[in-house]
Write an enzyme that holds these catalytic residues in place. Structure first.
Site, mmCIF file in Angstrom:
data_model
loop_
_atom_site.group_PDB
_atom_site.id
_atom_site.type_symbol
_atom_site.label_atom_id
_atom_site.label_comp_id
_atom_site.label_asym_id
_atom_site.label_seq_id
_atom_site.Cartn_x
_atom_site.Cartn_y
_atom_site.Cartn_z
ATOM 1 N N SER A 42 -3.700 -2.489 -2.557
ATOM 2 C CA SER A 42 -3.850 -3.350 -3.733
ATOM 3 C C SER A 42 -2.924 -4.557 -3.669
ATOM 4 O O SER A 42 -3.317 -5.667 -4.040
ATOM 5 C CB SER A 42 -3.590 -2.558 -5.012
ATOM 6 O OG SER A 42 -4.556 -1.545 -5.157
ATOM 7 N N ASP A 43 -1.698 -4.358 -3.202
ATOM 8 C CA ASP A 43 -0.767 -5.476 -3.043
ATOM 9 C C ASP A 43 -1.313 -6.497 -2.046
ATOM 10 O O ASP A 43 -1.294 -7.703 -2.295
ATOM 11 C CB ASP A 43 0.593 -4.993 -2.545
ATOM 12 C CG ASP A 43 1.330 -4.146 -3.559
ATOM 13 O OD1 ASP A 43 1.040 -4.274 -4.756
ATOM 14 O OD2 ASP A 43 2.194 -3.356 -3.145
ATOM 15 N N LEU A 44 -1.777 -5.994 -0.911
ATOM 16 C CA LEU A 44 -2.295 -6.890 0.121
ATOM 17 C C LEU A 44 -3.542 -7.630 -0.348
ATOM 18 O O LEU A 44 -3.685 -8.834 -0.128
ATOM 19 C CB LEU A 44 -2.596 -6.102 1.395
ATOM 20 C CG LEU A 44 -1.404 -5.410 2.047
ATOM 21 C CD1 LEU A 44 -1.869 -4.514 3.184
ATOM 22 C CD2 LEU A 44 -0.399 -6.422 2.530
#
Length: 109
Positions: free
Chosen positions: A9-11
């Site tokens: 999700s961060d990426l």
């Protein structure tokens, strides 16, 4: 063993943010007006899983857990056990990748 995940999700949010920034710069270049870029990690995750979510919406069936196996039939894509109990992960999405992999492991046939 199952492959170790990452903070997907961060990426994904970073990728969508970069895309949004590029779109905003393009908009500014075309019109002279600025834009606001608003990114949600949850939205990015949902967008990434659009295929699975569409399948659920159409059929009402939850997608099966596939573990290390490719959900779209790309082979080989799995974790394999070697002699001595050690494991390695393989993902060859193109024929030239698979052919190179076979040469490296000494099985060109």
């Amino acid at each position: 063993p199952v492959k170790v995940g990452t903070t997907v999700s961060d990426l994904l949010a970073g990728v969508y943010c970069a895309t949004g920034i590029l779109a905003a710069l393009h908009q500014r270049h075309r019109t002279g007006e600025g834009s606001r870029v608003d990114i949600s990690m949850l939205d990015a995750s949902f967008a990434f899983h659009a295929r699975e979510m569409a399948g659920f919406q159409l059929s009402g069936q939850e997608p099966p857990r596939t573990g290390n196996v490719s959900p779209i039939g790309v082979y080989p894509f799995d974790v394999f056990e070697c002699r001595g109990g050690k494991c390695f992960s393989v993902f060859c999405s193109f024929d030239d990748h698979f052919n190179a992999f076979c040469r490296v492991i000494g099985a060109p046939e």
